[in-house]
Design an enzyme around this catalytic site. Structure first.
Site, mmCIF file in Angstrom:
data_model
loop_
_atom_site.group_PDB
_atom_site.id
_atom_site.type_symbol
_atom_site.label_atom_id
_atom_site.label_comp_id
_atom_site.label_asym_id
_atom_site.label_seq_id
_atom_site.Cartn_x
_atom_site.Cartn_y
_atom_site.Cartn_z
ATOM 1 N N GLU A 102 0.797 -1.237 0.000
ATOM 2 C CA GLU A 102 0.000 0.000 0.000
ATOM 3 C C GLU A 102 0.828 1.286 0.000
ATOM 4 O OE1 GLU A 102 -2.729 -0.584 3.279
ATOM 5 O OE2 GLU A 102 -3.550 -2.388 2.398
ATOM 6 N N HIS A 108 -10.590 -5.753 -2.510
ATOM 7 C CA HIS A 108 -11.645 -5.697 -1.484
ATOM 8 C C HIS A 108 -12.837 -4.966 -2.119
ATOM 9 C CE1 HIS A 108 -9.063 -7.243 1.638
ATOM 10 N NE2 HIS A 108 -8.138 -6.362 1.335
ATOM 11 N N ASP A 141 -12.298 -10.111 -1.276
ATOM 12 C CA ASP A 141 -13.599 -10.312 -0.614
ATOM 13 C C ASP A 141 -14.587 -9.332 -1.238
ATOM 14 O OD1 ASP A 141 -12.749 -7.971 0.816
ATOM 15 O OD2 ASP A 141 -12.181 -9.172 2.562
ATOM 16 N N ASN A 157 1.984 -4.719 -3.324
ATOM 17 C CA ASN A 157 0.579 -5.072 -3.123
ATOM 18 C C ASN A 157 -0.203 -3.794 -2.816
ATOM 19 O OD1 ASN A 157 -1.418 -7.194 -2.654
ATOM 20 N ND2 ASN A 157 -1.248 -6.764 -0.459
ATOM 21 N N GLU A 176 -6.218 -10.385 -1.969
ATOM 22 C CA GLU A 176 -7.011 -10.246 -0.733
ATOM 23 C C GLU A 176 -8.504 -10.167 -1.053
ATOM 24 O OE1 GLU A 176 -5.588 -7.088 1.822
ATOM 25 O OE2 GLU A 176 -3.489 -7.520 1.386
HETATM 26 O O1 9MR Z 1 -6.958 -8.972 8.098
HETATM 27 C C1 9MR Z 1 -6.154 -8.049 8.791
HETATM 28 C C2 9MR Z 1 -6.844 -7.685 10.094
HETATM 29 O O2 9MR Z 1 -6.935 -8.803 10.945
HETATM 30 C C3 9MR Z 1 -6.087 -6.570 10.774
HETATM 31 O O3 9MR Z 1 -6.801 -6.148 11.917
HETATM 32 C C4 9MR Z 1 -5.918 -5.420 9.807
HETATM 33 C C5 9MR Z 1 -5.156 -4.286 10.453
HETATM 34 O O4 9MR Z 1 -4.726 -3.360 9.559
HETATM 35 O O5 9MR Z 1 -5.219 -5.865 8.651
HETATM 36 C C6 9MR Z 1 -5.969 -6.814 7.954
HETATM 37 O O6 9MR Z 1 -5.339 -7.149 6.735
HETATM 38 C C7 9MR Z 1 -5.128 -6.086 5.813
HETATM 39 C C8 9MR Z 1 -3.908 -6.421 4.997
HETATM 40 O O7 9MR Z 1 -2.827 -6.674 5.843
HETATM 41 C C9 9MR Z 1 -3.572 -5.318 4.019
HETATM 42 N N1 9MR Z 1 -4.700 -4.972 3.188
HETATM 43 C C10 9MR Z 1 -5.946 -4.724 3.903
HETATM 44 C C11 9MR Z 1 -6.279 -5.898 4.824
HETATM 45 C C12 9MR Z 1 -7.624 -5.681 5.487
HETATM 46 O O8 9MR Z 1 -7.581 -4.587 6.330
#
Ligand code: 9MR
Length: 351
Positions: free
Chosen positions: A166, A243, A273, A207, A271
């Protein structure tokens, strides 16, 4: 005799018709019916994997792990949190590997590919990184050291690393964080080079989210990849997080993936969903099925798209409801681990 029975049936008919309706319950919602396993379907389409994110706290749920551990279902796993900086190097030079090792070992035991997630990201950083008083030189050394330790630990086991996560704002400018503010955009090649040296066989990815839509952010990523390649910086892939929202899957997804692969990198949907505003309805679940089919079909159609990872496979453990109030039901299995129509959409997409 026959006519008497018929008369009785006729007499009963109004009673049957007037029987009180079954109360609406979640069991009234449509479910998935396909018996085709998801990774099997992806491989039959010529892809490397269909995978899922998972997290350590979920691994004591045996109903969940029964699905997770079967590599016909998922041929690849990504730790949702275990490899992040705050969890692996909470104090400078103090490394905590228990959770990351658990998921790496699980992948090995299950015969699943592993995606490393992630080396350098603005979020989930320990305070020693965010609050340190850094110079360009001292933070460069920290980025190199963290990336080297992390990637070396799983050398030979990780298929691909999200080395950079990001890096952009939605308007295509660089995200302001400790790395960019201290080092400038050079933190990106610095981390990529360290990762390459630590595990020459791992695919190195950047990513990002919201690069699935045509616009400034996708353009910024395309330009970054192009300039990294021109400068000889190791870069092998771009992860499109994906997402999405039910009914709003970007129509540009396939063409954007093709634009990246035309630059000589692979792509993956990392990722996936597809969330909805709750409550779930049959119509929303049907649309979600179509949307999953659309996303998977886009990857299938792009030869450089190596695979798709869902950001966990059940609504029981999805990150969505805790982040987007009133939204959820974003994954292919419901919170009771029952397949949803979305599951059938994924299978249809691979076929
Ligand atoms: O799935 C992850 C969640 O459990 C955490 O609380 C969150 C914190 O930032 O991060 C989530 O995963 C993220 C991923 O690492 C990067 N892209 C967005 C994902 C969803 O927030």
């Amino acid at each position: 005799m026959i006519s008497k029975t018929f008369t009785v049936l006729l007499a009963l008919l109004p009673l049957v018709q007037c029987a009180p309706p079954t109360p609406a319950a979640s069991s009234a919602l449509p479910t998935g019916t396909s018996t085709v396993a998801l990774n099997t379907a992806a491989k039959a389409a010529g892809k490397l994997y269909m995978g899922t994110a998972t997290d350590n706290g979920e691994l004591t749920d045996t109903a969940y792990t029964t699905i997770l551990d079967n590599n016909a279902n998922f041929g690849q796993i990504t730790p949702a949190n275990a490899m992040k900086w705050e969890n692996t190097e909470p104090e400078q030079g103090t490394w905590t590997w228990t959770n990351a090792d658990q998921i790496a070992n699980l992948a090995k035991t299950n015969g699943q590919l592993l995606r490393g997630h992630n080396c350098v990201w603005y979020n989930q950083l320990p305070s020693w990184v965010t609050s340190g008083s850094w110079t360009n030189a001292t933070l460069t050394a920290v980025v190199q050291d963290h990336t080297t330790e992390l990637v070396s630990r799983y050398k030979g086991q990780v298929y691909a690393w999200d080395v950079i996560n990001e890096p952009f704002n939605d308007d295509g400018t660089y995200r302001s964080d400790v790395f960019y503010n201290t080092i400038g955009p050079a933190y990106i090649p610095i981390a990529l080079r360290a990762a390459r040296a630590a595990d020459p066989n791992a695919k190195l990815y950047i990513n990002e989210y919201n690069i699935e839509y045509t616009g400034s952010k996708a353009t910024a990523m395309l330009n970054l990849v192009e300039s990294l390649k021109a400068e000889g910086v190791p870069i092998d892939g771009v992860g499109l997080q994906s997402h999405f929202i039910v009914g709003e899957v970007p129509t540009s997804l396939q063409s954007i993936m093709e634009q990246f692969t035309a630059l000589g990198v692979e792509v993956a949907i990392t990722e996936l969903d597809i969330r909805m505003t709750l409550p779930e309805t049959a119509a929303l679940l049907e649309q979600q099925k179509t949307d999953y089919d659309t996303v998977i079909s886009a990857c299938r159609a792009v030869s450089g798209c190596v695979g798709v990872t869902v950001w966990d496979f059940t609504d029981k453990y999805s990150w969505v409801p805790s982040t987007f109030s009133g939204q959820g039901a974003a994954t292919p299995y419901d919170s009771n681990l029952v397949k949803k129509p979305a599951y059938d959409g994924i299978v249809a997409g691979w076929q």
